[in-house]
Scaffold this motif. Structure first.
Motif, PDB file in Angstrom:
ATOM      1  N   ARG A  25      46.551  23.712  50.828  1.00  0.00           N
ATOM      2  CA  ARG A  25      46.045  23.185  49.554  1.00  0.00           C
ATOM      3  C   ARG A  25      46.949  22.061  49.073  1.00  0.00           C
ATOM      4  NH1 ARG A  25      49.789  24.401  46.436  1.00  0.00           N
ATOM      5  NH2 ARG A  25      48.840  22.887  45.052  1.00  0.00           N
ATOM      6  N   THR A 136      52.667  17.846  45.372  1.00  0.00           N
ATOM      7  CA  THR A 136      53.766  17.276  46.158  1.00  0.00           C
ATOM      8  C   THR A 136      54.010  15.814  45.767  1.00  0.00           C
ATOM      9  OG1 THR A 136      52.219  16.795  47.958  1.00  0.00           O
ATOM     10  CG2 THR A 136      53.475  18.845  48.121  1.00  0.00           C
ATOM     11  N   ASN A 212      42.116  16.728  37.997  1.00  0.00           N
ATOM     12  CA  ASN A 212      43.255  17.525  38.457  1.00  0.00           C
ATOM     13  C   ASN A 212      43.023  18.974  38.051  1.00  0.00           C
ATOM     14  OD1 ASN A 212      45.877  17.591  39.760  1.00  0.00           O
ATOM     15  ND2 ASN A 212      46.759  18.000  37.757  1.00  0.00           N
TER      16      ASN A 212
HETATM   17  P1  RI2 Z   1      49.338  16.960  46.003  1.00  0.00           P
HETATM   18  C1  RI2 Z   1      46.168  20.604  43.687  1.00  0.00           C
HETATM   19  O1  RI2 Z   1      44.892  21.188  43.795  1.00  0.00           O
HETATM   20  C2  RI2 Z   1      46.607  20.364  42.253  1.00  0.00           C
HETATM   21  O2  RI2 Z   1      45.522  20.101  41.383  1.00  0.00           O
HETATM   22  C3  RI2 Z   1      47.519  19.169  42.439  1.00  0.00           C
HETATM   23  O3  RI2 Z   1      47.790  18.454  41.254  1.00  0.00           O
HETATM   24  C4  RI2 Z   1      46.715  18.362  43.440  1.00  0.00           C
HETATM   25  O4  RI2 Z   1      46.164  19.333  44.332  1.00  0.00           O
HETATM   26  C5  RI2 Z   1      47.468  17.315  44.218  1.00  0.00           C
HETATM   27  O5  RI2 Z   1      48.429  17.890  45.070  1.00  0.00           O
HETATM   28  P2  RI2 Z   1      44.668  22.519  44.683  1.00  0.00           P
HETATM   29  O6  RI2 Z   1      44.456  22.057  46.111  1.00  0.00           O
HETATM   30  O7  RI2 Z   1      48.435  16.252  46.946  1.00  0.00           O
HETATM   31  O8  RI2 Z   1      45.869  23.392  44.519  1.00  0.00           O
HETATM   32  O9  RI2 Z   1      50.070  16.021  45.106  1.00  0.00           O
HETATM   33  O10 RI2 Z   1      43.425  23.164  44.135  1.00  0.00           O
HETATM   34  O11 RI2 Z   1      50.276  17.924  46.710  1.00  0.00           O
END
Ligand code: RI2
Length: 327
Positions: A25, A136, A212
């Motif tokens: 994720r 991340t 988000n």
């Molecule tokens: P990075 C996540 O979604 C969060 O909403 C977070 O802000 C976004 O992905 C971006 O994450 P989920 O996949 O790509 O946990 O910056 O539902 O790591």
């Protein structure tokens, strides 16, 4: 041509399942895993003709695409890799696809480092950041600021229902950042102690809206009211090209059991019949923060006010076209 559908490698279906179950994720990790899965499909394919190879890759992309609807990094990654699938023979197509996937993964990691260096410039020594969920891209900004010798503190929102704030807290503690973990409902009270709200994004729309994790929009509105700037860290892979032509971003609805488990539901309703007990649980995974509540979107190409992000989108994506897995 026989009637069998194209063979999709078991590694692709397993990646799709892991993305759907959120074992993989975060928009960047999803994009990385999708590119890796297409490379595996290319490597393991036993197609004997270029048309069969192309069909298999398209089917693999479609399988991956159907897992999570909101994170645009997924179709952007699939599109990028499939567009590099070039050649007249199976061997050429295979080599081109694998090389394109590797280039994509390399650029993805690189972009996050560049974004982090830019985002770090917004953070001053001694600042307190409030985070939501686990991103991340957002953490890359913190990491770069720490590497610059700045000391930071964090107020970490738990982020119901899956409590992904715990992953953020763990990462920050590994970097020795003092962390105050709060429940989501405490956010407004603690904004008085924060210098920045720092979040990631799953998709950014052409008008600068930020999609988000659910709860971001409420946090941003409270932050505006408290005078705390909201900084969104998002690689350009999160820009949603379809929104340039008026499409909206689909918000993923997840299993209600993430909010309320079956036995707890039975306690509340007094019976075990989930279909007719009069209790509805809704579990949207994301929400939309309008651009007026966002101070800056930080990408690997620099920092942008949300209203001007469409310029960058046009530059990077040009005119949008259909999905490459639709023949
Ligand atoms: P990075 C996540 O979604 C969060 O909403 C977070 O802000 C976004 O992905 C971006 O994450 P989920 O996949 O790509 O946990 O910056 O539902 O790591």
């Amino acid at each position: 041509m026989d009637d069998r559908g194209p063979d999709v490698d078991s590694a692709v279906t397993s990646t799709a399942e892991r993305i759907a179950a959120m074992e993989v994720r975060g928009a960047a990790a999803i994009a990385d895993a999708a590119a890796e899965a297409l490379a595996t499909q290319a490597r393991e394919s036993d197609a004997d003709r270029p048309e069969a190879f192309t069909r298999e890759l398209r089917e693999a992309a479609r399988t991956l695409y159907e897992t999570r609807p909101t994170a645009v990094s997924l179709p952007n990654a699939l599109r990028y890799v499939l567009r590099g699938m070039d050649g007249d023979t199976v061997a050429e197509l295979r080599a081109a696809t694998i090389a394109r996937a590797e280039a994509f993964q390399h650029d993805l990691a690189h972009a996050q480092t560049e974004l982090g260096a830019i985002g770090a410039n917004r953070l001053r020594d001694g600042d307190v950041v409030m985070t939501h969920c686990h991103s991340t891209d957002a953490l890359a900004c913190v990491e770069a600021a720490l590497e610059d010798g700045k000391e930071l503190e964090a107020i970490v929102k738990e982020t119901r229902p899956r409590k992904q704030g715990h992953i953020t807290a763990q990462q920050l503690r590994e970097w020795d950042v003092p962390v105050t973990l709060i429940v989501d409902n405490a956010a407004r009270r603690y904004l008085d102690r924060a210098d920045h709200v720092l979040v990631g994004a799953d998709s950014i729309a052409a008008d600068g809206s930020v999609i988000n994790k659910i709860g971001t929009s409420g946090l941003a509105v409270s932050a505006r009211e408290r005078g705390v700037p909201v900084m969104v860290a998002a690689q350009t892979i999160k820009l949603h090209p379809d929104t340039m032509t008026g499409h909206t971003v689909e918000i993923e609805m997840r299993d209600e059991r993430e909010v309320l488990e079956d036995d707890h539901r039975a306690e509340i309703t007094g019976d075990g019949d989930g279909d007719s007990d009069g209790l509805t649980v809704e579990n949207p995974a994301f929400d939309v923060t309008p651009p007026r509540y966002v101070d800056a979107i930080v990408t690997e190409h620099g920092q942008f006010p949300p209203e001007s992000i469409v310029t960058l989108m046009r530059e990077l994506f040009g005119e949008t076209t259909g999905e490459p897995w639709e023949p």
